[in-house]
Write an enzyme that holds these catalytic residues in place. Structure first.
Site, PDB file in Angstrom:
ATOM      1  N   TYR A  38     -56.374  28.651   7.702  1.00 43.45           N
ATOM      2  CA  TYR A  38     -56.866  27.647   7.436  1.00 43.45           C
ATOM      3  C   TYR A  38     -57.950  27.682   6.133  1.00 43.45           C
ATOM      4  O   TYR A  38     -58.884  27.419   5.890  1.00 43.45           O
ATOM      5  CB  TYR A  38     -58.099  27.706   8.562  1.00 43.45           C
ATOM      6  N   HIS A 123     -44.356  26.903   0.699  1.00 42.49           N
ATOM      7  CA  HIS A 123     -44.052  27.561  -0.628  1.00 42.49           C
ATOM      8  C   HIS A 123     -43.002  28.397  -0.320  1.00 42.49           C
ATOM      9  O   HIS A 123     -42.863  29.311   0.749  1.00 42.49           O
ATOM     10  CB  HIS A 123     -45.388  28.332  -0.959  1.00 42.49           C
ATOM     11  N   GLY A 152     -54.440  21.362  -1.048  1.00 40.49           N
ATOM     12  CA  GLY A 152     -54.818  20.721   0.262  1.00 40.49           C
ATOM     13  C   GLY A 152     -55.847  19.868   0.659  1.00 40.49           C
ATOM     14  O   GLY A 152     -55.777  18.890   1.242  1.00 40.49           O
TER      15      GLY A 152
END
Length: 347
Positions: A38, A123, A152
């Site tokens: 996160y 990625h 993000g």
């Protein structure tokens, strides 16, 4: 799905019109999407998926980032778990940890990648250089990627504005026969503007080259060099910063982002046009050999190994923070703090 022509080269592109959100929901119906990590990409991708109606859980270690996930509405024991528990529960395991963290927790994740699951990355690093990272997935799972071409935070903010960050996608391993649908559905679900096809290796190489080149490394080097030259010749910090950074980011970049560099050139003064056209070639000729050297270093795995070695050092975070502190406290970027406060929106 369509093949579009880019400068004579055909590329496979998928748009939201061709693969609508309703279709993505149907494809992923019954799946549990476990977002591991996160930090950078995790919040944006997980919240966009949640808001789009998918079944999403988050895996994160205890600490400040875990607390941020709680603040964002993820419920411990219901939609927020440890990394290991989330990997166990997920049928699609979205590995959005940093490259360094992937290497660290891979032994914890791998046992839960049972037959038929999908392992997703944003990625290509871990898979492209598997000989160096040790990340070798089981053969009976899908290995897929959707890589947003933005941060993000941008992915989330543009989603909330009903826009989208463009993303590349790749399928490394299709064990179930569903990998393509799963991948594109996830790309649409996270809010991509459109999706273009790549491979794990191509994405990893282009991404590392871009970060070290025009996106971050080269642009900071160029900014700093021009700022230093102006200051060393008697120009004030404000003047040097405005001519180096502020005019580019606030005035010119929106123009060529919207309409192209040729349009921006055509709509500048004749003096600016002539000087830019004359000096474009010397800059190109000076920089291209550096970029060729950079590309070779990325392609042969040198940059990957440098990253792996540095990230594995126990004092890596302290060294990184010190380098970032020096940049933050440099005259260039301290001048930027003051200049930004003078923008009209801050009145």
């Amino acid at each position: 799905m369509a093949k579009l022509n880019f400068g004579g080269v055909e590329e496979l592109v998928v748009t939201r019109n061709e693969f609508p959100l309703e279709k993505a929901r149907e494809v992923l119906k019954g799946e549990t999407i476990a977002v591991l990590g996160y930090g950078v990409q995790g919040p944006g991708q997980s919240m966009n998926l949640r808001d789009n109606g998918f079944n999403v859980i988050v895996g994160q270690r205890q600490g400040k980032t875990y607390d941020k996930a709680v603040a964002d509405g993820w419920v411990p024991g219901e939609t927020l778990f440890s990394i290991e528990e989330a990997a166990k529960r997920g049928t699609i395991v979205m590995c959005l940890l940093s490259d360094a963290a992937v290497l660290e927790v891979w032994p914890v994740i791998k046992p839960h990648l049972t037959a038929g699951k999908a392992l997703y990355f944003s990625h290509g690093f871990a898979i492209a250089w598997a000989d160096r990272t040790g990340v070798v997935p089981p053969k009976d799972i899908d290995v897929i990627m959707v890589a947003p071409k933005g941060s993000g935070a941008s992915l989330r903010s543009m989603f909330l504005e009903n826009r989208g960050v463009n993303s590349s996608f790749a399928i490394e391993q299709d064990a179930t026969g569903k990998a393509w649908d799963r991948t594109v559905a996830l790309g649409i679900g996270i809010g991509s503007g459109y999706l273009f096809e790549t491979t794990f290796r191509r994405e990893a190489i282009s991404d590392l080259t871009g970060e070290r080149g025009s996106l971050m490394g080269a642009i900071q080097g160029l900014f700093l060099a021009q700022y230093e030259v102006l200051r060393e010749h008697g120009h004030t910090p404000s003047e040097a910063f405005n001519e180096t950074v502020e005019e580019l980011t606030q005035s010119l970049m929106p123009l060529f982002a919207a309409k192209g560099m040729d349009w921006m050139y055509a709509n500048c003064s004749t003096t600016a046009q002539r000087g830019a056209l004359d000096w474009m070639t010397p800059f190109h000729d000076a920089v291209k050999p550096v970029l060729e050297k950079l590309y070779t270093s990325v392609e042969n795995g040198t940059e990957a190994q440098i990253s792996i070695d540095s990230n594995s050092q126990p004092d890596y975070r302290e060294k990184l923070n010190e380098e970032l502190r020096q940049m933050r406290e440099s005259e260039l970027w301290q001048t930027g703090v003051t200049v930004r406060l003078l923008r009209p929106e801050n009145d």
